[in-house]
Enzyme design. Structure first.
Site, PDB file in Angstrom:
ATOM      1  CD1 TRP A 107       3.305 -32.899 -31.227  1.00 59.29           C
ATOM      2  CD2 TRP A 107       5.095 -33.893 -29.750  1.00 59.29           C
ATOM      3  NE1 TRP A 107       4.517 -32.064 -30.845  1.00 59.29           N
ATOM      4  CE2 TRP A 107       5.502 -32.550 -29.882  1.00 59.29           C
ATOM      5  CE3 TRP A 107       6.052 -34.653 -29.047  1.00 59.29           C
ATOM      6  CZ2 TRP A 107       6.531 -31.893 -29.472  1.00 59.29           C
ATOM      7  CZ3 TRP A 107       7.163 -34.135 -28.499  1.00 59.29           C
ATOM      8  CH2 TRP A 107       7.362 -32.798 -28.816  1.00 59.29           C
ATOM      9  CG  ASN A 108       3.957 -33.839 -24.734  1.00 63.73           C
ATOM     10  OD1 ASN A 108       2.666 -34.136 -25.077  1.00 63.73           O
ATOM     11  ND2 ASN A 108       4.403 -33.204 -23.719  1.00 63.73           N
TER      12      ASN A 108
ATOM     13  CG  HIS B 241      -3.616 -37.135 -31.020  1.00 61.50           C
ATOM     14  ND1 HIS B 241      -2.722 -36.383 -30.209  1.00 61.50           N
ATOM     15  CD2 HIS B 241      -3.468 -38.216 -30.265  1.00 61.50           C
ATOM     16  CE1 HIS B 241      -1.936 -37.054 -29.141  1.00 61.50           C
ATOM     17  NE2 HIS B 241      -2.901 -38.198 -29.227  1.00 61.50           N
ATOM     18  CB  ALA B 242       0.081 -33.785 -32.366  1.00 63.58           C
TER      19      ALA B 242
ATOM     20  N   GLY C 133      -0.838 -28.099 -25.253  1.00 63.94           N
ATOM     21  CA  GLY C 133       0.089 -27.665 -26.394  1.00 63.94           C
ATOM     22  C   GLY C 133       0.682 -26.364 -26.282  1.00 63.94           C
ATOM     23  CB  SER C 134       2.675 -24.252 -28.646  1.00 63.34           C
ATOM     24  OG  SER C 134       1.475 -24.079 -29.752  1.00 63.34           O
TER      25      SER C 134
ATOM     26  CD  GLU D 157      -0.556 -29.159 -19.429  1.00 62.69           C
ATOM     27  OE1 GLU D 157       0.192 -28.094 -19.646  1.00 62.69           O
ATOM     28  OE2 GLU D 157      -0.307 -30.294 -19.914  1.00 62.69           O
TER      29      GLU D 157
ATOM     30  CB  CYS E 202       3.941 -29.296 -20.307  1.00 58.60           C
ATOM     31  SG  CYS E 202       2.946 -30.564 -19.911  1.00 58.60           S
TER      32      CYS E 202
ATOM     33  CD  GLU F 254       7.340 -25.948 -22.959  1.00 58.88           C
ATOM     34  OE1 GLU F 254       6.654 -25.209 -23.807  1.00 58.88           O
ATOM     35  OE2 GLU F 254       7.089 -26.525 -22.159  1.00 58.88           O
TER      36      GLU F 254
HETATM   37  P1  NDP Z   1       1.360 -27.379 -30.898  1.00 61.18           P
HETATM   38  O1  NDP Z   1       0.791 -26.613 -29.743  1.00 61.18           O
HETATM   39  O2  NDP Z   1       1.545 -26.727 -32.281  1.00 61.18           O
HETATM   40  O3  NDP Z   1       0.484 -28.775 -31.147  1.00 61.18           O
HETATM   41  C1  NDP Z   1      -0.505 -29.084 -30.228  1.00 61.18           C
HETATM   42  C2  NDP Z   1      -1.734 -29.327 -30.763  1.00 61.18           C
HETATM   43  O4  NDP Z   1      -2.325 -28.420 -31.224  1.00 61.18           O
HETATM   44  C3  NDP Z   1      -1.550 -30.257 -32.171  1.00 61.18           C
HETATM   45  O5  NDP Z   1      -2.864 -31.115 -32.172  1.00 61.18           O
HETATM   46  C4  NDP Z   1      -1.751 -29.232 -33.181  1.00 61.18           C
HETATM   47  O6  NDP Z   1      -1.960 -29.732 -34.548  1.00 61.18           O
HETATM   48  C5  NDP Z   1      -2.831 -28.333 -32.527  1.00 61.18           C
HETATM   49  N1  NDP Z   1      -2.720 -26.862 -33.175  1.00 61.18           N
HETATM   50  C6  NDP Z   1      -1.500 -26.188 -33.368  1.00 61.18           C
HETATM   51  N2  NDP Z   1      -1.841 -25.016 -33.718  1.00 61.18           N
HETATM   52  C7  NDP Z   1      -3.015 -24.782 -33.630  1.00 61.18           C
HETATM   53  C8  NDP Z   1      -4.110 -23.875 -34.036  1.00 61.18           C
HETATM   54  N3  NDP Z   1      -3.771 -22.566 -34.447  1.00 61.18           N
HETATM   55  N4  NDP Z   1      -5.454 -23.932 -33.950  1.00 61.18           N
HETATM   56  C9  NDP Z   1      -5.789 -25.211 -33.285  1.00 61.18           C
HETATM   57  N5  NDP Z   1      -4.905 -26.205 -33.143  1.00 61.18           N
HETATM   58  C10 NDP Z   1      -3.834 -26.178 -33.050  1.00 61.18           C
HETATM   59  O7  NDP Z   1       2.725 -27.788 -30.534  1.00 61.18           O
HETATM   60  P2  NDP Z   1       3.814 -28.139 -31.328  1.00 61.18           P
HETATM   61  O8  NDP Z   1       3.957 -29.761 -31.619  1.00 61.18           O
HETATM   62  O9  NDP Z   1       4.247 -27.576 -32.507  1.00 61.18           O
HETATM   63  O10 NDP Z   1       5.237 -27.984 -30.355  1.00 61.18           O
HETATM   64  C11 NDP Z   1       5.621 -26.484 -30.153  1.00 61.18           C
HETATM   65  C12 NDP Z   1       5.689 -26.241 -28.810  1.00 61.18           C
HETATM   66  O11 NDP Z   1       4.627 -26.392 -27.981  1.00 61.18           O
HETATM   67  C13 NDP Z   1       6.901 -27.268 -27.851  1.00 61.18           C
HETATM   68  O12 NDP Z   1       8.062 -26.811 -28.438  1.00 61.18           O
HETATM   69  C14 NDP Z   1       6.464 -26.870 -26.576  1.00 61.18           C
HETATM   70  O13 NDP Z   1       6.959 -25.715 -26.193  1.00 61.18           O
HETATM   71  C15 NDP Z   1       5.027 -26.719 -26.610  1.00 61.18           C
HETATM   72  N6  NDP Z   1       4.372 -27.851 -26.424  1.00 61.18           N
HETATM   73  C16 NDP Z   1       3.688 -27.946 -25.236  1.00 61.18           C
HETATM   74  C17 NDP Z   1       3.164 -29.275 -24.697  1.00 61.18           C
HETATM   75  C18 NDP Z   1       2.695 -29.590 -23.565  1.00 61.18           C
HETATM   76  O14 NDP Z   1       2.553 -30.741 -23.151  1.00 61.18           O
HETATM   77  N7  NDP Z   1       2.028 -28.423 -22.813  1.00 61.18           N
HETATM   78  C19 NDP Z   1       2.924 -30.554 -25.835  1.00 61.18           C
HETATM   79  C20 NDP Z   1       3.535 -30.116 -26.941  1.00 61.18           C
HETATM   80  C21 NDP Z   1       4.057 -28.965 -27.474  1.00 61.18           C
HETATM   81  P3  NDP Z   1      -1.056 -30.107 -35.507  1.00 61.18           P
HETATM   82  O15 NDP Z   1      -0.144 -31.202 -35.078  1.00 61.18           O
HETATM   83  O16 NDP Z   1      -1.895 -30.526 -36.783  1.00 61.18           O
HETATM   84  O17 NDP Z   1      -0.324 -28.849 -35.899  1.00 61.18           O
END
Ligand code: NDP
Length: 458
Positions: free
Chosen positions: A134-135, A159-160, A210-211, A232, A266, A363
Site C-alpha cells: 500500500w505504500n 493489492h494490499a 512487501g514484508s 522486493e 522500503c 525495519e
Molecule cells: P505485507 O507484506 O503484509 O503486505 C504486502 C502485500 O502482501 C499485501 O498485498 C498483503 O495483503 C500481502 N500478503 C501479506 N501476507 C501474505 C501472505 N502470507 N501470503 C500472500 N500475500 C500476503 O505488509 P504490511 O502492510 O503488513 O506491512 C508490514 C511491514 O512490511 C511494514 O512495516 C514494512 O516493514 C514491510 N513493508 C515493506 C514494503 C516495501 O515496500 N518493501 C511495503 C509494505 C510493507 P493484505 O493487505 O491483504 O494483507
C-alpha cells in the site's frame, strides 16, 4: 484484514468492498490466461501505442488519482501527484524502450558442431501474479506492470487490502488505453487466498513487494510449483556520512530520505552512520531538520509528514521506539504518539543505540531515524552491514576513492553516492539478503518475466 478504504488522517472507514467470490476469481484468472495468448502475439509497436495511451489517461486523471492516494494511505498531496507523474513517465519509458531491451542478441555460434548462427530472444512467460503493498499504491504496481505488459505478459494484481480504490483504478487503466481485455486484472482477495492463485497452473510467475513473512509465504508456494519469483522486501538502509562530505547538504538530504512517504518506504534511509569527526555537527543539523517538519493534514500543501497508513503500522513503530527507549536510547526529537484522531507519529531521532534494542535489527516503517557514531571508515562499514537487510545504501564523501571503497563493500542492491536512494525507470532496483532477490526496472527488470530462449541454427 477487511478490504476497505480507511482515511488514515481521521481513522474513519470511507468505503468497504466485498471480496471477489470463487466464480468471479475464476473468471478473472481465465480472462488473464486467455489474454496472455493474444498479447504475447502483438507487435511491440502496438503495445507501445496502448501503453502510451494508458499513460495519457493516467496523467489526465492526475487530480483524482492523487486525491485517491491521499485518502487511502495518507501521503502528502504533492508527493501523491509526483507518484502519479512518475507512473506515467515510466509507462512511456517502457513503451519506448521495451523492444530494445528485449532485442535478439547474437551469440558466438559453436562452429565446431556445425552451427551457422546462435542467438537469444526474450519471450513472454504468460500470466504473472503481482502481490503488492500500500505504500506507493500506483507506483509499486506500475513498475511491475509497465515492463511486464510491454514484454507481452498479462498481470493479475493482489493489492494490499487497505488500497482497494487504487486496485480497482488499475484494473481498468490498461484496458482503457487499448490493451486487450484481461491484460491486467485485479483480484479483490484476502492474503490467505494468494497461495491457491500462485499454485494455479495458468499462473507462470509471481512478484511480491512487501514484508519478509509475506515474501517467504509466496516464495514457498511458488517454489512448490517451480515458479519464478521476484521479491522486493523491506530494507534498513544505511546513510553514511564521512568527514570529507558536505555535512549540511548531507543532513538536509537525510531528512528527506528518512521522511519521504511519511517514512514508509522500503528504500528510505533508516540508519544514519556518521563519522565521529562530523557526528555532532550532523546530529544537530539533522535533528533540527526533523523537528522543524510540519506534521498534519496530508491534503494541506504545507504538510511535510502525514499520518502512517494504518493503525497497526503506527503501533509497530511506537513499539520499536518504546523498546529502544526502555533499553536506554536517547530521544533527540519526537518519540511519542500524539493525542487526537488519525494515525500520526512525529519525526523522531534516536541515538545511543545498543544491539539488544529491536530497532537495530528491525525495519522502522515510519519517520524514525537511528543515529550511529562510527570511529572510522571500517567501523562505519561494519555498522552498515550489520543487518539482515540489503536493499540500498547512501554514502556521503568528498573522496571518490572512498566512495569506491564503500561501493565495493556495502551489502546492498544499490549504492547512491552524495545523494538519496530513489527508484528510476532507467535503473535496476532490488536487494540482497532478506531484502529479496531479482530486479525490477531497466533491462534487468523487464527480462525477469521473460523466457530467455536460445536459438541454434545448423
Ligand atoms: P505485507 O507484506 O503484509 O503486505 C504486502 C502485500 O502482501 C499485501 O498485498 C498483503 O495483503 C500481502 N500478503 C501479506 N501476507 C501474505 C501472505 N502470507 N501470503 C500472500 N500475500 C500476503 O505488509 P504490511 O502492510 O503488513 O506491512 C508490514 C511491514 O512490511 C511494514 O512495516 C514494512 O516493514 C514491510 N513493508 C515493506 C514494503 C516495501 O515496500 N518493501 C511495503 C509494505 C510493507 P493484505 O493487505 O491483504 O494483507
Amino acid at each position: 484484514m477487511p478490504i476497505a478504504t480507511v482515511d488514515p488522517a481521521t481513522g474513519e472507514t470511507v468505503e468497504k468492498f466485498a471480496p471477489h467470490d470463487e466464480v468471479e476469481l475464476e473468471r478473472r484468472i481465465a480472462m488473464a490466461h486467455a489474454a496472455a495468448a493474444e498479447l504475447g502475439g502483438t507487435p511491440f509497436a502496438r503495445r507501445a501505442e496502448w501503453m502510451t495511451s494508458a499513460a495519457d489517461l493516467l496523467e489526465a486523471d492526475l487530480d483524482g488519482a492523487a486525491a485517491m492516494l491521499v485518502t487511502e494511505m495518507g501521503k502528502p498531496i504533492g508527493q501523491a501527484e509526483a507518484e502519479v507523474r512518475k507512473c506515467a513517465r515510466t509507462m512511456r519509458f517502457y513503451a519506448e524502450h521495451a523492444e530494445e531491451f528485449l532485442a535478439e542478441e547474437p551469440l558466438r555460434a559453436p562452429a565446431a558442431v556445425g552451427a551457422r548462427r546462435a542467438s537469444t530472444v526474450y519471450r513472454p512467460l504468460g500470466v504473472v501474479l503481482a502481490v503488492m503493498p500500500w505504500n506507493y499504491p500506483l507506483w509499486q504496481v506500475i513498475r511491475f506492470a509497465a515492463p511486464a505488459l510491454m514484454a507481452g505478459n498479462t498481470g493479475l494484481l493482489k493489492h494490499a487490502s487497505n488500497v482497494p480504490r487504487a486496485a480497482l483504478y488499475l484494473d481498468t487503466l490498461f484496458e482503457r488505453g487499448g490493451f486487450p481485455c484481461g491484460s491486467f486484472t485485479t483480484l479483490l482477495i484476502a492474503a490467505a487466498q494468494v497461495d491457491a492463485v500462485v499454485r494455479d497452473p495458468r499462473v507462470r510467475a509471481v512478484t511480491l513487494t512487501g514484508s519478509e513473512p509475506a515474501g517467504r509465504a509466496v516464495a514457498a508456494a511458488a517454489g512448490a510449483s517451480i515458479k519464478k519469483t521476484v521479491l522486493e522486501l523491506g530494507g534498513s538502509d544505511p546513510f553514511l556520512v564521512m568527514p570529507t562530505a558536505d555535512v549540511a547538504a548531507a543532513a538536509a538530504t537525510a531528512v528527506r530520505a528518512r521522511v519521504q512517504n511519511n517514512g514508509q518506504s522500503c528504500v528510505a534511509a533508516k540508519r544514519f552512520i556518521v563519522h565521529t569527526e562530523v557526528y555532532d555537527e550532523f546530529a544537530e543539523l539533522f535533528t533540527r531538520g526533523m523537528a522543524e517538519l510540519v506534521v498534519g493534514d496530508p491534503r494541506d500543501r504545507r504538510t511535510d509528514v502525514g499520518p502512517l497508513a494504518t493503525e497497526s503500522g503506527r503501533r509497530d513503530v511506537a513499539e520499536l521506539v518504546d523498546d529502544a527507549v526502555a533499553k536506554g536510547a536517547e530521544v533527540l526529537t519526537g518519540g511519542s504518539v500524539p493525542a487526537g484522531p488519525g494515525f500520526f507519529y512525529p519525526p523522531t531521532v534516536l541515538a545511543g543505540l545498543t544491539p539488544e534494542m529491536r530497532i537495530v535489527q528491525e525495519e522502522t516503517f515510519g519517520p524514525v531515524a537511528s543515529l550511529y557514531r562510527a570511529t572510522d571508515r571500517d567501523d562505519a562499514l561494519r555498522i552498515a552491514n550489520q543487518t539482515d537487510f540489503g536493499l540500498s545504501s547512501a554514502v556521503w564523501t568528498g573522496d571518490d576513492d572512498e566512495a569506491d571503497w564503500f561501493a565495493e563493500r556495502l551489502e546492498a542492491g544499490a549504492v547512491f553516492v552524495n545523494g538519496m536512494t530513489a527508484s528510476y525507470p532507467e535503473l535496476p532496483f532490488g536487494g540482497m539478503k532478506v531484502s529479496g532477490y531479482g530486479r525490477e526496472l531497466s533491462a534487468a527488470g523487464i527480462r525477469e518475466f521473460c523466457n530467455l530462449t536460445t536459438i541454434w541454427r545448423g
